[in-house]
Design an enzyme around this catalytic site. Structure first.
Site, PDB file in Angstrom:
ATOM      1  N   ALA A 195     -13.478 -22.232  24.951  1.00  0.00           N
ATOM      2  CA  ALA A 195     -14.859 -21.967  24.558  1.00  0.00           C
ATOM      3  C   ALA A 195     -15.516 -20.897  25.446  1.00  0.00           C
ATOM      4  O   ALA A 195     -16.235 -20.026  24.947  1.00  0.00           O
ATOM      5  CB  ALA A 195     -15.656 -23.270  24.617  1.00  0.00           C
TER       6      ALA A 195
ATOM      7  N   GLU B  39      -6.598 -36.100  26.066  1.00  0.00           N
ATOM      8  CA  GLU B  39      -7.935 -36.703  25.971  1.00  0.00           C
ATOM      9  C   GLU B  39      -7.983 -37.750  24.867  1.00  0.00           C
ATOM     10  O   GLU B  39      -8.539 -38.839  25.033  1.00  0.00           O
ATOM     11  CB  GLU B  39      -8.986 -35.607  25.729  1.00  0.00           C
ATOM     12  CG  GLU B  39      -9.098 -34.655  26.910  1.00  0.00           C
ATOM     13  CD  GLU B  39     -10.257 -33.666  26.820  1.00  0.00           C
ATOM     14  OE1 GLU B  39     -10.763 -33.276  27.877  1.00  0.00           O
ATOM     15  OE2 GLU B  39     -10.648 -33.284  25.710  1.00  0.00           O
TER      16      GLU B  39
ATOM     17  N   VAL C 112     -15.660 -15.949   4.115  1.00  0.00           N
ATOM     18  CA  VAL C 112     -15.278 -14.534   4.094  1.00  0.00           C
ATOM     19  C   VAL C 112     -13.815 -14.454   3.692  1.00  0.00           C
ATOM     20  O   VAL C 112     -12.965 -15.187   4.213  1.00  0.00           O
ATOM     21  CB  VAL C 112     -15.553 -13.872   5.456  1.00  0.00           C
ATOM     22  CG1 VAL C 112     -14.905 -12.497   5.542  1.00  0.00           C
ATOM     23  CG2 VAL C 112     -17.060 -13.750   5.662  1.00  0.00           C
TER      24      VAL C 112
ATOM     25  N   ASP D 124     -11.147 -17.073  19.806  1.00  0.00           N
ATOM     26  CA  ASP D 124      -9.774 -17.529  19.547  1.00  0.00           C
ATOM     27  C   ASP D 124      -8.974 -16.576  18.667  1.00  0.00           C
ATOM     28  O   ASP D 124      -7.753 -16.621  18.651  1.00  0.00           O
ATOM     29  CB  ASP D 124      -9.795 -18.884  18.826  1.00  0.00           C
ATOM     30  CG  ASP D 124      -9.984 -20.037  19.791  1.00  0.00           C
ATOM     31  OD1 ASP D 124     -10.206 -19.775  20.985  1.00  0.00           O
ATOM     32  OD2 ASP D 124      -9.907 -21.197  19.348  1.00  0.00           O
TER      33      ASP D 124
ATOM     34  N   GLY E 211     -18.537 -16.249  11.404  1.00  0.00           N
ATOM     35  CA  GLY E 211     -18.207 -17.397  12.249  1.00  0.00           C
ATOM     36  C   GLY E 211     -19.395 -17.796  13.103  1.00  0.00           C
ATOM     37  O   GLY E 211     -19.958 -16.979  13.833  1.00  0.00           O
TER      38      GLY E 211
HETATM   39  C1  LIG Z   1      -9.887 -30.554  19.459  1.00  0.00           C
HETATM   40  C2  LIG Z   1     -10.228 -29.368  20.316  1.00  0.00           C
HETATM   41  C3  LIG Z   1     -10.601 -29.557  21.647  1.00  0.00           C
HETATM   42  C4  LIG Z   1     -10.923 -28.458  22.447  1.00  0.00           C
HETATM   43  N1  LIG Z   1     -11.307 -28.693  23.747  1.00  0.00           N
HETATM   44  C5  LIG Z   1     -11.712 -27.656  24.501  1.00  0.00           C
HETATM   45  C6  LIG Z   1     -12.204 -27.867  25.818  1.00  0.00           C
HETATM   46  O1  LIG Z   1     -12.242 -29.006  26.302  1.00  0.00           O
HETATM   47  N2  LIG Z   1     -12.637 -26.800  26.525  1.00  0.00           N
HETATM   48  C7  LIG Z   1     -12.605 -25.531  25.985  1.00  0.00           C
HETATM   49  O2  LIG Z   1     -13.037 -24.589  26.652  1.00  0.00           O
HETATM   50  N3  LIG Z   1     -12.136 -25.290  24.762  1.00  0.00           N
HETATM   51  C8  LIG Z   1     -11.693 -26.312  23.995  1.00  0.00           C
HETATM   52  N4  LIG Z   1     -11.218 -26.087  22.740  1.00  0.00           N
HETATM   53  C9  LIG Z   1     -11.110 -24.698  22.259  1.00  0.00           C
HETATM   54  C10 LIG Z   1     -12.464 -24.151  21.833  1.00  0.00           C
HETATM   55  O3  LIG Z   1     -13.107 -25.052  20.978  1.00  0.00           O
HETATM   56  C11 LIG Z   1     -12.226 -22.808  21.145  1.00  0.00           C
HETATM   57  O4  LIG Z   1     -11.614 -21.951  22.067  1.00  0.00           O
HETATM   58  C12 LIG Z   1     -13.543 -22.210  20.668  1.00  0.00           C
HETATM   59  O5  LIG Z   1     -14.119 -23.022  19.684  1.00  0.00           O
HETATM   60  C13 LIG Z   1     -13.311 -20.811  20.128  1.00  0.00           C
HETATM   61  O6  LIG Z   1     -14.529 -20.289  19.666  1.00  0.00           O
HETATM   62  P1  LIG Z   1     -14.540 -19.278  18.450  1.00  0.00           P
HETATM   63  O7  LIG Z   1     -15.947 -18.834  18.291  1.00  0.00           O
HETATM   64  O8  LIG Z   1     -13.479 -18.268  18.630  1.00  0.00           O
HETATM   65  O9  LIG Z   1     -14.083 -20.146  17.204  1.00  0.00           O
HETATM   66  P2  LIG Z   1     -14.708 -21.486  16.624  1.00  0.00           P
HETATM   67  O10 LIG Z   1     -15.592 -22.147  17.595  1.00  0.00           O
HETATM   68  O11 LIG Z   1     -13.562 -22.229  16.082  1.00  0.00           O
HETATM   69  O12 LIG Z   1     -15.621 -20.966  15.425  1.00  0.00           O
HETATM   70  C14 LIG Z   1     -15.078 -20.337  14.308  1.00  0.00           C
HETATM   71  C15 LIG Z   1     -16.095 -20.430  13.188  1.00  0.00           C
HETATM   72  O13 LIG Z   1     -15.695 -19.552  12.152  1.00  0.00           O
HETATM   73  C16 LIG Z   1     -15.861 -20.197  10.918  1.00  0.00           C
HETATM   74  N5  LIG Z   1     -14.903 -19.562   9.994  1.00  0.00           N
HETATM   75  C17 LIG Z   1     -13.558 -19.519  10.119  1.00  0.00           C
HETATM   76  N6  LIG Z   1     -13.027 -18.810   9.103  1.00  0.00           N
HETATM   77  C18 LIG Z   1     -14.061 -18.414   8.330  1.00  0.00           C
HETATM   78  C19 LIG Z   1     -14.149 -17.654   7.141  1.00  0.00           C
HETATM   79  N7  LIG Z   1     -13.072 -17.170   6.517  1.00  0.00           N
HETATM   80  N8  LIG Z   1     -15.368 -17.439   6.593  1.00  0.00           N
HETATM   81  C20 LIG Z   1     -16.474 -17.944   7.192  1.00  0.00           C
HETATM   82  N9  LIG Z   1     -16.447 -18.664   8.328  1.00  0.00           N
HETATM   83  C21 LIG Z   1     -15.254 -18.878   8.887  1.00  0.00           C
HETATM   84  C22 LIG Z   1     -15.561 -21.653  11.203  1.00  0.00           C
HETATM   85  O14 LIG Z   1     -16.168 -22.500  10.243  1.00  0.00           O
HETATM   86  C23 LIG Z   1     -16.176 -21.814  12.577  1.00  0.00           C
HETATM   87  O15 LIG Z   1     -17.518 -22.232  12.533  1.00  0.00           O
HETATM   88  C24 LIG Z   1     -10.880 -27.152  21.912  1.00  0.00           C
HETATM   89  C25 LIG Z   1     -10.508 -26.959  20.576  1.00  0.00           C
HETATM   90  C26 LIG Z   1     -10.192 -28.051  19.783  1.00  0.00           C
HETATM   91  C27 LIG Z   1      -9.794 -27.844  18.349  1.00  0.00           C
END
Ligand SMILES: Cc1cc2nc3c(=O)[nH]c(=O)nc-3n(C[C@H](O)[C@H](O)[C@H](O)COP(=O)(O)OP(=O)(O)OC[C@H]3O[C@@H](n4cnc5c(N)ncnc54)[C@H](O)[C@@H]3O)c2cc1C
Length: 440
Positions: free
Chosen positions: A320, A176, A80, A305, A12
């Site tokens: 985030a 939003e 993955v 997440d 990720g």
């Molecule tokens: C529309 C929207 C608006 C949001 N607004 C806010 C906000 O205003 N403020 C805030 O704090 N948070 C916000 N969030 C939440 C925030 O974006 C998430 O909490 C954050 O992105 C989580 O980070 P992460 O690294 O856990 O996952 P992500 O940032 O989602 O990254 C996961 C990554 O893993 C990759 N992946 C997934 N499964 C696989 C696999 N099987 N194999 C290879 N790669 C894989 C994906 O391609 C992705 O790049 C928002 C979310 C969304 C959807």
């Protein structure tokens, strides 16, 4: 890549995975970051792509370009599909190869979340979510196309469903998006059409919760509702959608005809819990220990997440900041282990506050006891979001676009980019041509 050094595999390249990779930049290790897309996506601004403010390339950057100067890190684009905890490898598939094993000494899973339709997966065909860049582009195409079809449509009674937009879920994303759409139709589009009045578009925001912006205080939630109503958004609370189909939605027995329904509600974690055969919380997120490792596997970390971590008796939210802080922590802990330093103290989330923007020049901000709404909060929102974009070129380009949009009401990307399907436009055009021929 040296074979003597330990292998750290990060799955990720979102907020958590990228923060972990950056924390390992000086570590004597082979870091392998695997993502199924080639880009790091700034999800908080996805709704701005869906509502034509920004272009896709303004909120996403190739992961390998972000990490180009980090010589110990290799970026692989692949999906993955599983983890073998005992043999210590993940399986990766791409267009060419299936289930290729990639060995690790340390593993960080940062695979984020996807949509949840709360058991109604049949809604997905009619109410796409907003999670990826492709989702945002599809939503933008759909919104823009609805106006095009309405302008070309002879029968004004059909305009109501074409110009009715329903957003399901009144959390930060739904609020939003609804507000941005309202500003778009009332300001940006107002002079562009001749046969329809875009300002007459109906925007309905639905949630079964009793108030919008659940994570915020009641007074900020009220301020946001007032603002939404001022922008002309119809806020329908206390009842979810009973049905979504090709004709629109049914809420509390009432049918609302709509050709554009967008799902901005629940999220479901990635399948990491299944890969690991691990204990998950009710939402399916992997329960991790105080150092973010999987119980019984001090070499496996789950962050962001897809992890369930309780602090002060409450689960941390899927935002985030949590993902960034957890990713950095996991990277730092692995670094310390590799160099033989003592581990950092248990992970503790530092909450810097929450922000949500509600249309032009208005946001709500909650940070500890501070609760503010209005223009000041909006300026803070803009500054914070600019700061967290992945590169300085994105910061500059988004800043200039926002200033331009603020001053002129014009937006950055109003192109409908989709496979040409002549059938889509045919009925409306037939009617238009008939009218033209008849009027000659
Ligand atoms: C529309 C929207 C608006 C949001 N607004 C806010 C906000 O205003 N403020 C805030 O704090 N948070 C916000 N969030 C939440 C925030 O974006 C998430 O909490 C954050 O992105 C989580 O980070 P992460 O690294 O856990 O996952 P992500 O940032 O989602 O990254 C996961 C990554 O893993 C990759 N992946 C997934 N499964 C696989 C696999 N099987 N194999 C290879 N790669 C894989 C994906 O391609 C992705 O790049 C928002 C979310 C969304 C959807």
């Amino acid at each position: 890549m040296s074979h003597q050094l330990p292998y750290v595999v990060i799955v990720g390249g979102g907020f958590g995975g990228l923060a972990a990779a950056k924390a390992l930049r000086k570590t004597a290790a082979n870091v392998i970051l695997i993502d199924r897309t080639n880009h790091h996506l700034f999800q908080p601004l996805l709704y701005q792509v869906a509502t034509s403010v920004l272009t896709p390339s303004q909120i996403a950057t190739p992961i390998r370009s972000i990490l180009r100067n980090q010589k110990n890190t290799t970026v692989i684009m692949g999906e993955v599909t599983g983890v073998d905890k005992e043999q210590r490898y993940v399986t990766v598939s791409d267009a060419d190869q299936q289930d290729v094993p990639v060995a690790y000494d340390y593993l960080i899973l940062a695979t984020g979340a996807s949509h949840s339709y709360f058991g109604h997966n049949e809604f997905a065909a009619y109410a796409p979510g907003l999670k990826t860049l492709a989702d945002a582009e599809a939503a933008r195409n759909k919104i823009l196309q609805a106006f095009e079809l309405a302008e070309a449509e002879e029968d004004p009674t059909r305009h109501r469903d074409l110009l009715t937009f329903v957003l399901v879920g009144a959390g930060p994303t739904g609020v939003e998006m609804a507000a941005a759409l309202a500003v778009f139709v009332r300001n940006t589009l107002k002079s562009d059409f001749r046969r329809i009045d875009p300002a007459s578009a109906r925007i309905v925001l639905v949630d079964m919760a009793p108030r919008v912006l659940g994570p915020f205080s009641e007074s900020l939630s009220k301020a946001a509702t007032k603002r939404l109503e001022k922008l002309g958004v119809e806020v329908r609370l206390g009842h979810g959608v009973d049905l979504i189909d090709a004709e629109g939605v049914v809420i509390a027995g009432e049918r609302i005809a709509s050709k554009t329904v967008i799902w901005t509600a629940g999220v479901a974690p990635s399948p990491a819990g299944k890969w690991l055969n691990a204990e998950t919380d009710r939402a399916g997120r992997v329960r991790v220990q105080k150092d973010l490792t999987l119980p019984g596997h001090s070499e496996i970390f789950v962050v962001g997440d897809t992890a369930a971590f309780d602090q002060n008796g409450k689960p941390l939210p899927g935002v985030a900041q949590v993902a960034i802080q957890q990713g950095s922590y996991a990277g730092e802990l692995i670094h310390n282990r590799i160099v033989g330093n003592p581990p950092p103290p248990a992970f503790s989330y530092f909450d810097k506050g929450s922000l949500a923007v509600v249309g032009k020049g208005f946001a709500v901000l909650q940070s500890g006891k501070v609760q503010v709404s209005g223009f000041g909060a909006w300026l803070t929102w803009a500054a914070v979001h600019l700061q967290f974009l992945a590169t300085s070129s994105l910061r500059l380009s988004v800043f200039l676009q926002w200033v331009w949009t603020y001053m002129t009401e014009q937006r950055g990307d109003r192109l409908i980019v989709s496979q040409h399907d002549p059938q889509v436009m045919k009925p409306a055009l037939d009617a238009t041509l008939k009218a033209t021929v008849a009027g000659r």
